[in-house]
Design an enzyme around this catalytic site. Structure first.
Site, short mmCIF file in Angstrom:
data_model
loop_
_atom_site.label_atom_id
_atom_site.label_comp_id
_atom_site.label_asym_id
_atom_site.label_seq_id
_atom_site.Cartn_x
_atom_site.Cartn_y
_atom_site.Cartn_z
N GLU A 131 -5.33 -5.42 10.46
CA GLU A 131 -4.31 -4.39 10.65
C GLU A 131 -4.66 -3.69 12.18
OE1 GLU A 131 -2.47 -3.20 6.87
OE2 GLU A 131 -4.07 -1.81 7.34
N HIS A 137 -9.23 1.19 4.89
CA HIS A 137 -8.19 1.10 5.60
C HIS A 137 -8.26 1.88 6.68
CE1 HIS A 137 -4.01 2.18 6.39
NE2 HIS A 137 -3.65 1.40 5.83
N ASN A 186 0.68 -1.30 0.15
CA ASN A 186 -0.09 0.04 0.09
C ASN A 186 0.83 1.19 -0.05
OD1 ASN A 186 -1.66 1.98 0.53
ND2 ASN A 186 -2.25 1.47 2.63
N TRP A 187 0.77 1.83 -1.13
CA TRP A 187 1.92 3.19 -1.19
C TRP A 187 1.37 4.17 -0.63
CZ3 TRP A 187 4.06 2.32 -7.10
CH2 TRP A 187 4.51 1.14 -7.15
N SER A 226 3.49 -2.37 10.33
CA SER A 226 5.08 -2.18 10.39
C SER A 226 5.61 -3.89 9.93
CB SER A 226 5.22 -2.17 11.79
OG SER A 226 4.88 -0.72 12.32
#
Ligand code: PEP
Length: 250
Positions: free
Chosen positions: A168, A96, A10-11, A214
């Site tokens: 996440e 997200h 995911n940029w 991370s």
């Protein structure tokens, strides 16, 4: 059951077009030995089309980071599923935590987007995860279970086979603090159990659940060793070809 690993980068809001092209060329050049892994990149909207062209004929799949649930219309600033398919996207990240935190995404909008993406032919990567206070107060599963249940409400069993989920924990995103493999496994196992209840056990066993927060080349192995961790959704470490390839080649 052995599920095919899926690693997604995911940029976020990084990379001008030329930088995105350079990164993806580096990834394509270093892909040898990754035939058993699905690799996905999610550039920002302006880079989707040029990156999609470079990915044509390669095994790397293209993803968007968000979409709108309507097919078209007067929705200034929004992008539809058809537009994403048109520039070569196969996946779209939905829900997200940064979209939930900063842009008002709710379980209801996540659900609308998930259903619209599936109907249009995009395979969604649906993100769930608790914030630090929720974990500290013992409410991790209350939150993650609710996000999963509501996010997938009304999805058919047939469509559920095309989903990817990403657990996440928000306290682990961009902080350098990764969940331990055991913490990840505990939640992943519960998500899989819930998918079994919502759909059926076959779908639950086939569903791929990524861990995100991370993930780096040096901690990915321990996470991937867990029975219910099937891949990673990667932010910071996906911005350099070397580190993302290190994760893909876990
Ligand atoms: C993410 O953006 O989904 C993410 C997990 O970021 P990072 O890897 O930087 O923690």
């Amino acid at each position: 059951m052995k599920r095919r690993p899926i690693m997604a980068g995911n940029w976020k809001m990084h990379m001008l077009v030329a930088e995105a092209e350079a990164l993806v060329k580096g990834l394509v050049a270093g892909l040898d030995g990754t035939e058993d892994v699905d690799v996905v990149v999610a550039p920002p909207f302006p880079s989707l089309h040029p990156v999609g062209r470079l990915l044509d004929g390669t095994p790397i799949a293209l993803a968007a980071q968000n979409m709108h649930w309507e097919a078209s219309g007067a929705y200034t600033g929004e992008v539809s599923a058809a537009m994403l398919l048109d520039v070569g996207c196969r996946h779209v990240i939905i829900g997200h935590s940064e979209r939930r935190q900063y842009f008002g995404e709710t379980d209801e909008t996540v659900n609308r987007k998930v259903k619209a993406a599936l109907a249009a032919g995009l395979d969604p990567i649906v993100c769930v995860g608790e914030v630090l206070e929720e974990r500290k107060s013992g409410r991790t599963w209350e939150v993650v279970g609710r996000q999963t249940r509501k996010g997938l409400e009304g999805v058919s069993a047939e469509d559920a086979k095309r989903l990817v989920l990403a657990y996440e924990p928000v306290w682990a995103i961009g902080t350098g603090e990764t969940a331990t493999p055991e913490q990840a496994q505990e939640v992943h196992g519960r998500i899989r159990g819930l998918i079994g209840e919502l759909f059926d056990d076959g779908i639950a066993q086939g569903l791929r659940i990524q861990y995100g927060g991370s993930v780096k080349p040096d901690n990915v192995r321990g996470l991937m060793d867990q029975p219910d961790v099937d891949g990673a959704l990667v932010g910071g470490a996906a911005l350099k070809a070397e580190s993302f390839l290190g994760i893909v080649k876990f």
